[in-house]
Write a protein that holds these residues in place. Structure first.
Motif, PDB file in Angstrom:
ATOM      1  N   LEU A  90       2.152  -7.116   3.706  1.00 33.24           N
ATOM      2  CA  LEU A  90       2.323  -5.958   3.725  1.00 33.24           C
ATOM      3  C   LEU A  90       0.998  -4.651   3.373  1.00 33.24           C
ATOM      4  CD1 LEU A  90       5.802  -5.164   3.448  1.00 33.24           C
ATOM      5  CD2 LEU A  90       4.799  -5.372   5.651  1.00 33.24           C
ATOM      6  N   SER A  91       0.626  -4.683   2.343  1.00 30.37           N
ATOM      7  CA  SER A  91       0.063  -4.654   1.574  1.00 30.37           C
ATOM      8  C   SER A  91      -1.281  -4.635   1.962  1.00 30.37           C
ATOM      9  CB  SER A  91       0.382  -4.231   0.003  1.00 30.37           C
ATOM     10  OG  SER A  91      -0.981  -4.369  -0.151  1.00 30.37           O
ATOM     11  N   ALA A  92      -1.545  -5.534   2.363  1.00 32.89           N
ATOM     12  CA  ALA A  92      -2.587  -5.894   2.951  1.00 32.89           C
ATOM     13  C   ALA A  92      -3.109  -5.139   4.528  1.00 32.89           C
ATOM     14  CB  ALA A  92      -3.064  -7.321   3.302  1.00 32.89           C
ATOM     15  N   LEU A  93      -2.440  -5.416   5.081  1.00 32.25           N
ATOM     16  CA  LEU A  93      -1.908  -5.091   6.819  1.00 32.25           C
ATOM     17  C   LEU A  93      -2.121  -3.026   6.255  1.00 32.25           C
ATOM     18  CD1 LEU A  93      -1.288  -4.812   9.858  1.00 32.25           C
ATOM     19  CD2 LEU A  93       0.775  -5.444   9.262  1.00 32.25           C
ATOM     20  N   LYS A  94      -1.236  -2.646   5.212  1.00 32.71           N
ATOM     21  CA  LYS A  94      -1.129  -1.622   5.111  1.00 32.71           C
ATOM     22  C   LYS A  94      -3.349  -0.507   5.242  1.00 32.71           C
ATOM     23  CE  LYS A  94      -0.819   0.976   1.423  1.00 32.71           C
ATOM     24  NZ  LYS A  94      -0.684   1.104   0.250  1.00 32.71           N
ATOM     25  N   LEU A 126       9.461 -16.023  -5.608  1.00 33.72           N
ATOM     26  CA  LEU A 126       8.098 -15.709  -5.029  1.00 33.72           C
ATOM     27  C   LEU A 126       8.086 -14.963  -3.169  1.00 33.72           C
ATOM     28  CD1 LEU A 126       4.994 -15.911  -5.613  1.00 33.72           C
ATOM     29  CD2 LEU A 126       5.556 -18.526  -5.456  1.00 33.72           C
ATOM     30  N   GLY A 127       8.587 -15.212  -2.577  1.00 30.80           N
ATOM     31  CA  GLY A 127       8.576 -15.489  -1.081  1.00 30.80           C
ATOM     32  C   GLY A 127       8.771 -13.614  -0.949  1.00 30.80           C
ATOM     33  N   ALA A 128       9.609 -13.507  -1.113  1.00 27.52           N
ATOM     34  CA  ALA A 128       9.245 -11.596  -1.029  1.00 27.52           C
ATOM     35  C   ALA A 128       8.190 -11.620  -1.938  1.00 27.52           C
ATOM     36  CB  ALA A 128      10.677 -10.726  -2.047  1.00 27.52           C
ATOM     37  N   VAL A 129       7.326 -11.241  -2.736  1.00 27.85           N
ATOM     38  CA  VAL A 129       6.585 -10.531  -3.091  1.00 27.85           C
ATOM     39  C   VAL A 129       5.299 -11.527  -2.321  1.00 27.85           C
ATOM     40  CG1 VAL A 129       4.630 -11.431  -5.693  1.00 27.85           C
ATOM     41  CG2 VAL A 129       7.452 -11.252  -6.166  1.00 27.85           C
ATOM     42  N   ILE A 130       5.552 -12.184  -2.493  1.00 28.14           N
ATOM     43  CA  ILE A 130       3.912 -13.049  -0.701  1.00 28.14           C
ATOM     44  C   ILE A 130       4.178 -11.777  -0.027  1.00 28.14           C
ATOM     45  CG2 ILE A 130       3.026 -14.741   0.548  1.00 28.14           C
ATOM     46  CD1 ILE A 130       4.267 -16.288  -1.667  1.00 28.14           C
ATOM     47  N   PHE A 131       5.499 -11.615   0.658  1.00 21.29           N
ATOM     48  CA  PHE A 131       5.179 -10.832   1.471  1.00 21.29           C
ATOM     49  C   PHE A 131       5.403  -9.513   1.441  1.00 21.29           C
ATOM     50  CE2 PHE A 131       8.491  -8.150   4.316  1.00 21.29           C
ATOM     51  CZ  PHE A 131       7.822  -8.194   5.760  1.00 21.29           C
ATOM     52  N   ALA A 132       5.602  -8.955   0.175  1.00 27.66           N
ATOM     53  CA  ALA A 132       5.152  -7.336  -0.280  1.00 27.66           C
ATOM     54  C   ALA A 132       3.320  -7.286  -0.429  1.00 27.66           C
ATOM     55  CB  ALA A 132       5.960  -7.184  -1.583  1.00 27.66           C
ATOM     56  N   GLU A 133       2.569  -8.276  -1.019  1.00 25.32           N
ATOM     57  CA  GLU A 133       1.453  -9.281  -0.714  1.00 25.32           C
ATOM     58  C   GLU A 133       0.627  -8.679   0.861  1.00 25.32           C
ATOM     59  OE1 GLU A 133      -0.849  -8.522  -3.479  1.00 25.32           O
ATOM     60  OE2 GLU A 133       0.600  -8.714  -5.139  1.00 25.32           O
ATOM     61  N   LYS A 180       5.595  -0.210  -0.935  1.00 27.92           N
ATOM     62  CA  LYS A 180       6.302  -0.086  -2.407  1.00 27.92           C
ATOM     63  C   LYS A 180       8.099  -0.361  -2.067  1.00 27.92           C
ATOM     64  CE  LYS A 180       2.513   2.159  -3.588  1.00 27.92           C
ATOM     65  NZ  LYS A 180       1.717   1.101  -2.421  1.00 27.92           N
ATOM     66  N   ALA A 181       8.675  -0.178  -1.526  1.00 32.04           N
ATOM     67  CA  ALA A 181       9.898  -1.113  -1.505  1.00 32.04           C
ATOM     68  C   ALA A 181      10.231  -1.611  -2.214  1.00 32.04           C
ATOM     69  CB  ALA A 181      11.167  -0.749  -0.317  1.00 32.04           C
TER      70      ALA A 181
END
Length: 380
Positions: free
Chosen positions: A295-299, A286-293, A268-269
Motif C-alpha cells: 500500500l505504501s509503495a502504491l501511494k 507478516l502478511g499484514a505487514v507486506i500488505f501495508a508495504e 498508516k492504519a
C-alpha cells in the motif's frame, strides 16, 4: 480548487506531496520467539530493550512422553552494546562465538554482559514453571580487548518472577544467546546417540518491559503512526469539505489526490495495527505487514506521478499531456516495482542483500529524475 493556479502554489503542492510520501522504514522488532528443541542447540535473539525489561524463558512439551534418562543444562548470555551493528548485523555463527565473552569487540566501544545457567534433572522438572533464581544475576562491564577481565559486578536487589532469567540494565541493543545441552544419564553412554531423538520440547523466549512488548525502536513508531492516522483522517475530511464547496470546478487530478489520501489512511492504519500487535502480543502478522508495504509503495508511486502532472501544468495551463503520459506511466511502474521489492525485503529480513541494494539505488535514481523533471519544467 480553482482552475488557475500560480507556480508558487505548484511548488507548495510539490513540497506537500514529498513530505507525505516518505516514512521511516524499519521492520518491527519481535519480542516473543518459540522454537522446537530436539538436540543440542544454540539460539540467538536480538532486540533493542528498555532498562528493566525482563527476559522470560518457558519450556513446553508433553510431560507424559518424557525420557527420564535425560537431564538438561541450559545456559544463557546477555550482552548490551553501544554499537547497533554489533548486535543486529553480526551473523548468527559469529554471534554464537560471543557466548561468555567478557571483552568488547573493538576499543572505544562499551557495554555490559550477564550470564547464567540452569540445570534440570529431567524433562518433567524442565517443563514445570518455577522461579529459576532467588535474585537476578549481576551484570559486569565489558573490558577492552587488550585488558584483563574485570571482576566488577553490579547486583540486582529484586527477586525474579516465574520463568524470568535476566533483566536489562539500560536502554540499549541487546544480544541474548541460549545454549541447550541435553545430558544422557543412562548406564550405557553409547546409547546417547540413539536416544538423542527421543525427546522434544519447545522453548519460548519473551522480553517484556515498561511498554509491554514494545522496544525503544518500536514505541515511538507506534505513536507516529497513530498521529499520522489522525492527520490523514483530518486531511480526508478537509478534502471532502473542499470538494463539496467547489464541486463545480473539480478537475480529474483532484480525484487522484483524494485517492492518495485514502491510500495514506489505509497504510498508516495497517502499520499502526502492526505496532499495536507488537505492543500487546510481541509478534505481528507478516502478511499484514507486506500488505501495508505494498500500500505504501502504491501511494508513494501515485503521489510522485501527481507531483509530475501538476508540475507539467495539466489541468491548469495545459488541457492534455500528449506523449508525456507514457513517460509518466513508466516512472510510476518502475517506482512501484522497486519500492515494493525494497519494502518486502525490509520486513522479511533481506534488507542488506544485493537485491535490496539495487532496489534502493534505483529508488534514489528515480527520485533524482523526478526532482530534475520538476525543476526543468518550472524553468522552461
Amino acid at each position: 480548487m480553482h482552475k488557475k493556479m500560480s507556480y508558487d502554489q505548484v511548488h507548495w503542492l510539490c513540497l506537500l506531496f514529498f513530505a507525505l510520501v516518505f516514512r521511516p522504514g524499519t521492520a518491527a522488532e519481535v519480542s516473543v520467539w518459540s522454537m522446537d528443541i530436539n538436540s543440542t542447540q544454540d539460539a540467538v535473539f536480538r532486540k533493542t530493550l528498555y532498562a528493566n525489561t525482563t527476559i522470560f524463558m518457558k519450556f513446553q512439551g508433553d510431560s507424559r512422553r518424557c525420557n527420564k534418562s535425560f537431564a538438561f543444562n541450559i545456559s544463557w548470555y546477555l550482552r548490551s552494546s553501544v554499537c547497533y551493528n554489533e548486535v543486529f548485523n553480526t551473523p548468527d555463527n559469529k554471534a554464537r562465538n560471543m557466548f561468555g565473552m567478557e571483552h568488547m569487540l573493538k576499543d572505544g566501544w562499551s557495554g555490559f554482559y550477564s550470564q547464567g545457567y540452569m540445570y534440570f534433572d529431567n524433562c518433567s522438572s524442565l517443563l514445570l514453571p518455577k522461579v529459576y533464581y532467588p535474585d537476578f544475576n549481576p551484570y559486569q562491564p565489558l573490558t577492552s580487548p587488550k585488558s584483563d577481565p574485570s571482576n566488577q559486578s553490579f547486583f540486582w536487589s529484586e527477586k525474579p518472577d516465574i520463568s524470568a532469567v535476566a533483566k536489562a540494565w539500560e536502554d540499549s541493543p541487546y544480544l541474548f544467546i541460549v545454549k541447550v545441552q541435553p545430558l544422557f544419564r543412562g548406564a550405557d553412554d553409547e546409547a546417547e546417540g540413539g536416544e538423542q531423538s527421543s525427546f522434544t520440547f519447545s522453548m519460548k523466549v519473551e522480553m517484556k518491559g515498561p511498554h509491554e512488548y514494545s522496544s525503544p525502536a518500536d514505541w515511538p513508531l507506534m505513536m507516529f503512526f497513530m498521529v499520522m492516522c489522525i492527520v490523514y483522517v483530518l486531511f480526508g475530511v478537509l478534502w471532502l469539505f473542499w470538494c463539496a464547496c467547489y464541486w463545480r470546478d473539480l478537475l480529474r487530478i483532484q480525484f487522484w489526490i483524494g485517492a492518495v489520501i485514502i491510500l495514506g489512511m489505509l497504510e498508516k492504519a495497517v502499520f499502526y495495527s502492526e505496532y499495536q500487535s507488537i505492543h500487546y502480543k510481541g509478534d505481528y502478522v507478516l502478511g499484514a505487514v507486506i500488505f501495508a508495504e505494498l500500500l505504501s509503495a502504491l501511494k508513494r508511486s501515485l503521489a510522485r506521478i501527481l507531483v509530475l502532472i501538476v508540475s507539467l501544468g495539466y489541468g491548469i495551463v495545459k488541457p492534455r499531456l500528449g506523449t508525456t503520459v507514457h513517460r509518466l506511466v513508466a516512472v510510476g511502474i518502475f517506482y512501484l516495482l522497486f519500492s515494493s521489492v525494497e519494502g518486502v525485503l525490509r520486513v522479511t529480513g533481506g534488507f542488506y542483500g544485493t537485491v535490496a541494494l539495487v532496489a534502493n539505488l534505483s529508488l534514489s535514481l528515480i527520485d533524482s529524475c523526478v526532482m530534475w523533471w520538476i525543476s526543468f519544467n518550472q524553468l522552461a
